[in-house]
Design a protein around this motif. Structure first.
Motif, PDB file in Angstrom:
ATOM      1  N   ALA A 296       1.359   0.899 -21.930  1.00 42.92           N
ATOM      2  CA  ALA A 296       2.739   0.418 -21.936  1.00 42.92           C
ATOM      3  C   ALA A 296       3.733   1.564 -22.122  1.00 42.92           C
ATOM      4  O   ALA A 296       4.872   1.495 -21.635  1.00 42.92           O
ATOM      5  N   ALA A 297       3.306   2.621 -22.801  1.00 43.27           N
ATOM      6  CA  ALA A 297       4.197   3.744 -23.084  1.00 43.27           C
ATOM      7  C   ALA A 297       4.156   4.837 -22.028  1.00 43.27           C
ATOM      8  O   ALA A 297       4.954   5.785 -22.097  1.00 43.27           O
ATOM      9  N   ASP A 298       3.254   4.719 -21.052  1.00 46.56           N
ATOM     10  CA  ASP A 298       3.036   5.830 -20.116  1.00 46.56           C
ATOM     11  C   ASP A 298       2.869   5.318 -18.681  1.00 46.56           C
ATOM     12  O   ASP A 298       1.741   5.093 -18.217  1.00 46.56           O
ATOM     13  N   PRO A 299       3.978   5.165 -17.935  1.00 46.23           N
ATOM     14  CA  PRO A 299       3.881   4.694 -16.545  1.00 46.23           C
ATOM     15  C   PRO A 299       3.025   5.600 -15.671  1.00 46.23           C
ATOM     16  O   PRO A 299       2.336   5.117 -14.766  1.00 46.23           O
ATOM     17  N   GLY A 300       3.048   6.892 -15.924  1.00 45.55           N
ATOM     18  CA  GLY A 300       2.235   7.801 -15.122  1.00 45.55           C
ATOM     19  C   GLY A 300       0.747   7.554 -15.308  1.00 45.55           C
ATOM     20  O   GLY A 300      -0.027   7.583 -14.343  1.00 45.55           O
ATOM     21  N   LEU A 301       0.344   7.289 -16.539  1.00 41.50           N
ATOM     22  CA  LEU A 301      -1.059   6.974 -16.806  1.00 41.50           C
ATOM     23  C   LEU A 301      -1.444   5.669 -16.130  1.00 41.50           C
ATOM     24  O   LEU A 301      -2.535   5.560 -15.552  1.00 41.50           O
ATOM     25  N   CYS A 302      -0.553   4.679 -16.192  1.00 42.32           N
ATOM     26  CA  CYS A 302      -0.816   3.408 -15.502  1.00 42.32           C
ATOM     27  C   CYS A 302      -1.064   3.639 -14.019  1.00 42.32           C
ATOM     28  O   CYS A 302      -2.004   3.086 -13.438  1.00 42.32           O
ATOM     29  N   ARG A 303      -0.217   4.450 -13.423  1.00 42.63           N
ATOM     30  CA  ARG A 303      -0.352   4.692 -11.988  1.00 42.63           C
ATOM     31  C   ARG A 303      -1.644   5.425 -11.667  1.00 42.63           C
ATOM     32  O   ARG A 303      -2.358   5.061 -10.724  1.00 42.63           O
ATOM     33  N   ARG A 304      -1.984   6.446 -12.446  1.00 37.14           N
ATOM     34  CA  ARG A 304      -3.193   7.225 -12.173  1.00 37.14           C
ATOM     35  C   ARG A 304      -4.456   6.362 -12.308  1.00 37.14           C
ATOM     36  O   ARG A 304      -5.338   6.397 -11.436  1.00 37.14           O
ATOM     37  N   ILE A 305      -4.535   5.591 -13.387  1.00 37.60           N
ATOM     38  CA  ILE A 305      -5.717   4.746 -13.577  1.00 37.60           C
ATOM     39  C   ILE A 305      -5.750   3.635 -12.538  1.00 37.60           C
ATOM     40  O   ILE A 305      -6.806   3.306 -11.996  1.00 37.60           O
ATOM     41  N   GLY A 306      -4.589   3.065 -12.232  1.00 37.97           N
ATOM     42  CA  GLY A 306      -4.534   2.007 -11.229  1.00 37.97           C
ATOM     43  C   GLY A 306      -4.974   2.484  -9.856  1.00 37.97           C
ATOM     44  O   GLY A 306      -5.734   1.805  -9.160  1.00 37.97           O
ATOM     45  N   GLU A 307      -4.521   3.681  -9.459  1.00 38.68           N
ATOM     46  CA  GLU A 307      -4.897   4.208  -8.150  1.00 38.68           C
ATOM     47  C   GLU A 307      -6.371   4.583  -8.107  1.00 38.68           C
ATOM     48  O   GLU A 307      -7.058   4.348  -7.105  1.00 38.68           O
ATOM     49  N   ALA A 308      -6.895   5.147  -9.201  1.00 36.96           N
ATOM     50  CA  ALA A 308      -8.322   5.480  -9.243  1.00 36.96           C
ATOM     51  C   ALA A 308      -9.164   4.208  -9.205  1.00 36.96           C
ATOM     52  O   ALA A 308     -10.222   4.166  -8.558  1.00 36.96           O
ATOM     53  N   GLY A 309      -8.717   3.169  -9.886  1.00 38.23           N
ATOM     54  CA  GLY A 309      -9.434   1.899  -9.859  1.00 38.23           C
ATOM     55  C   GLY A 309      -9.442   1.278  -8.480  1.00 38.23           C
ATOM     56  O   GLY A 309     -10.458   0.710  -8.043  1.00 38.23           O
ATOM     57  N   ARG A 310      -8.325   1.391  -7.792  1.00 34.91           N
ATOM     58  CA  ARG A 310      -8.246   0.856  -6.427  1.00 34.91           C
ATOM     59  C   ARG A 310      -9.255   1.547  -5.513  1.00 34.91           C
ATOM     60  O   ARG A 310      -9.977   0.897  -4.747  1.00 34.91           O
ATOM     61  N   LEU A 311      -9.343   2.865  -5.606  1.00 35.01           N
ATOM     62  CA  LEU A 311     -10.302   3.604  -4.790  1.00 35.01           C
ATOM     63  C   LEU A 311     -11.739   3.240  -5.155  1.00 35.01           C
ATOM     64  O   LEU A 311     -12.609   3.129  -4.285  1.00 35.01           O
ATOM     65  N   GLN A 312     -12.003   3.050  -6.452  1.00 34.29           N
ATOM     66  CA  GLN A 312     -13.352   2.689  -6.886  1.00 34.29           C
ATOM     67  C   GLN A 312     -13.726   1.294  -6.397  1.00 34.29           C
ATOM     68  O   GLN A 312     -14.861   1.060  -5.974  1.00 34.29           O
ATOM     69  N   ALA A 313     -12.785   0.353  -6.445  1.00 38.44           N
ATOM     70  CA  ALA A 313     -13.054  -0.990  -5.946  1.00 38.44           C
ATOM     71  C   ALA A 313     -13.387  -0.958  -4.459  1.00 38.44           C
ATOM     72  O   ALA A 313     -14.297  -1.664  -3.991  1.00 38.44           O
ATOM     73  N   LEU A 314     -12.673  -0.127  -3.703  1.00 38.09           N
ATOM     74  CA  LEU A 314     -12.942   0.004  -2.271  1.00 38.09           C
ATOM     75  C   LEU A 314     -14.313   0.618  -2.019  1.00 38.09           C
ATOM     76  O   LEU A 314     -15.022   0.220  -1.088  1.00 38.09           O
ATOM     77  N   ALA A 315     -14.694   1.580  -2.854  1.00 38.24           N
ATOM     78  CA  ALA A 315     -15.998   2.218  -2.671  1.00 38.24           C
ATOM     79  C   ALA A 315     -17.133   1.224  -2.877  1.00 38.24           C
ATOM     80  O   ALA A 315     -18.165   1.296  -2.204  1.00 38.24           O
ATOM     81  N   VAL A 316     -16.954   0.295  -3.799  1.00 35.52           N
ATOM     82  CA  VAL A 316     -18.023  -0.650  -4.135  1.00 35.52           C
ATOM     83  C   VAL A 316     -17.979  -1.911  -3.288  1.00 35.52           C
ATOM     84  O   VAL A 316     -19.022  -2.495  -2.968  1.00 35.52           O
ATOM     85  N   HIS A 317     -16.772  -2.334  -2.880  1.00 32.80           N
ATOM     86  CA  HIS A 317     -16.632  -3.615  -2.178  1.00 32.80           C
ATOM     87  C   HIS A 317     -15.817  -3.525  -0.890  1.00 32.80           C
ATOM     88  O   HIS A 317     -15.353  -4.545  -0.390  1.00 32.80           O
ATOM     89  N   GLY A 318     -15.633  -2.318  -0.380  1.00 34.76           N
ATOM     90  CA  GLY A 318     -14.857  -2.148   0.833  1.00 34.76           C
ATOM     91  C   GLY A 318     -15.624  -2.526   2.089  1.00 34.76           C
ATOM     92  O   GLY A 318     -16.739  -3.063   2.028  1.00 34.76           O
TER      93      GLY A 318
END
Length: 336
Positions: A296-318
């Motif tokens: 909640a205190a770090d939008p940059g961290l949210c974005r970095r983890i969110g983007e890495a998670g998106r790529l990981q989801a695609l790798a496993v279920h793309g």
């Protein structure tokens, strides 16, 4: 002269469509959609389907009316299902049993019942390595099949939608107490007291502890589409209580939607989530609170983890992973 191709036999998908939001049954709908035009598929329920499944072509098994799966391949979406005496008359070429709920007693009972009723040894499909290792049986590990496209579209829009609202954390699941950790209500109260907004879809079972708490919204399961719900969040939180999450497809959906995920270490989803990179894994109440407040205190961290998670989801279920899974469902039931 080329030999004529052999038309695959019917794949019968048996689930329990009695609730509006269940991961196993949603996976059956995805399998049917992905196989359309490639193999005949029929959806069955051992109980009358919930009204939310109207128009999906799901047939209710009625043994005395001779309405039940016959021939081809039977796929049973979980050991909680107990097919009846009709199995003796179905003459299946192949039986596939999904092990997606950690209950070893039910698993061994289902294997014995299926073998006795059909004369066929069921082929086991485990949704996580955790489950297979825990029971020690041979079988195939196959991550829950899912269509990520609606959630990937959410990821593209999330950061423009988030402006001007309180930081919002939420989760989605069946509306059942065992899907929630006993300490979750206290955590949600604490987060709300710090000015965060909490949305729980599948959370009306928590009403006794949270009804009327400002900043906490409890919704019935399935009241919004999963994609729309993820679009209303800034972070996703997940842990369960009495039940161990065999895989947790909602965690992967949230990752695909670009949401930073905070989840308990106990769960099959942890096998596809890199701690500190594509999600934050926690063990205690204190760690859960600290992880959410850190996001909640770090939008940059949210974005970095969110983007890495998106790529990981695609790798496993793309698309490539989905193609490999489709080969499994399109193979001949009986070798020539």
């Amino acid at each position: 002269m080329n030999a004529p191709s052999v038309q695959p036999s019917t794949l019968h998908l048996l689930g329990r469509f009695s609730e509006a939001f269940t991961g196993a049954e949603r996976e059956l709908l995805d399998i049917r959609r992905l196989l359309e035009g490639r193999r005949p598929v029929k959806l069955w329920s051992d109980v009358p389907p919930h009204p939310s499944y109207a128009g999906q072509g799901i047939a209710t098994i009625q043994p005395f009316a001779q309405q039940f799966p016959k021939g081809g391949t039977l796929l049973i979406a979980g050991v909680h299902l107990r097919p009846g005496i009709w199995l003796k008359y179905a003459r299946f070429e192949q039986v596939i049993l999904f092990y997606n709920l950690a209950n070893h007693g039910q698993l061994f009972g289902a294997i014995e019942a299926l073998r006795d009723s059909t004369g066929v040894d069921p082929e086991l499909v485990f949704v996580s390595k955790m489950l297979q290792f825990s029971v020690g049986l041979p079988g195939r590990i196959a991550r829950s099949l899912m269509d990520l496209q609606p959630f990937l579209a959410v990821a593209d829009e999330r950061f423009t939608q988030a402006a001007g609202r309180p930081f919002t954390v939420g989760r989605v699941s069946r509306d059942a107490p065992d899907k929630h950790h006993p300490e979750d209500p206290a955590l949600y109260r604490l987060l709300a007291s710090r000015g965060l907004r909490v949305r729980i879809m599948g959370g009306t079972c928590l009403a006794a502890a949270l009804q009327g708490v400002e900043g906490v919204e409890l919704l019935p399961a399935g009241v919004e589409s999963a994609a729309d719900f993820y679009g209303s969040l800034d972070a996703f939180f997940y842990r369960t209580g009495a039940s161990t999450e065999a895989y947790g497809r909602v965690v992967v959906e949230a990752m695909a939607a670009g949401l930073p995920v905070v989840a308990h270490v106990r769960g099959g989803y942890a096998e596809v989530l890199e701690a500190g990179v594509s999600g934050l894994l926690i063990e205690s109440q204190e760690e859960a609170y600290d992880a959410v407040m850190r996001l909640a205190a770090d939008p940059g961290l949210c974005r970095r983890i969110g983007e890495a998670g998106r790529l990981q989801a695609l790798a496993v279920h793309g698309p490539e992973a989905t193609r490999r899974e489709m080969d499994f469902y399109l193979r001949p039931a009986v070798a020539a």
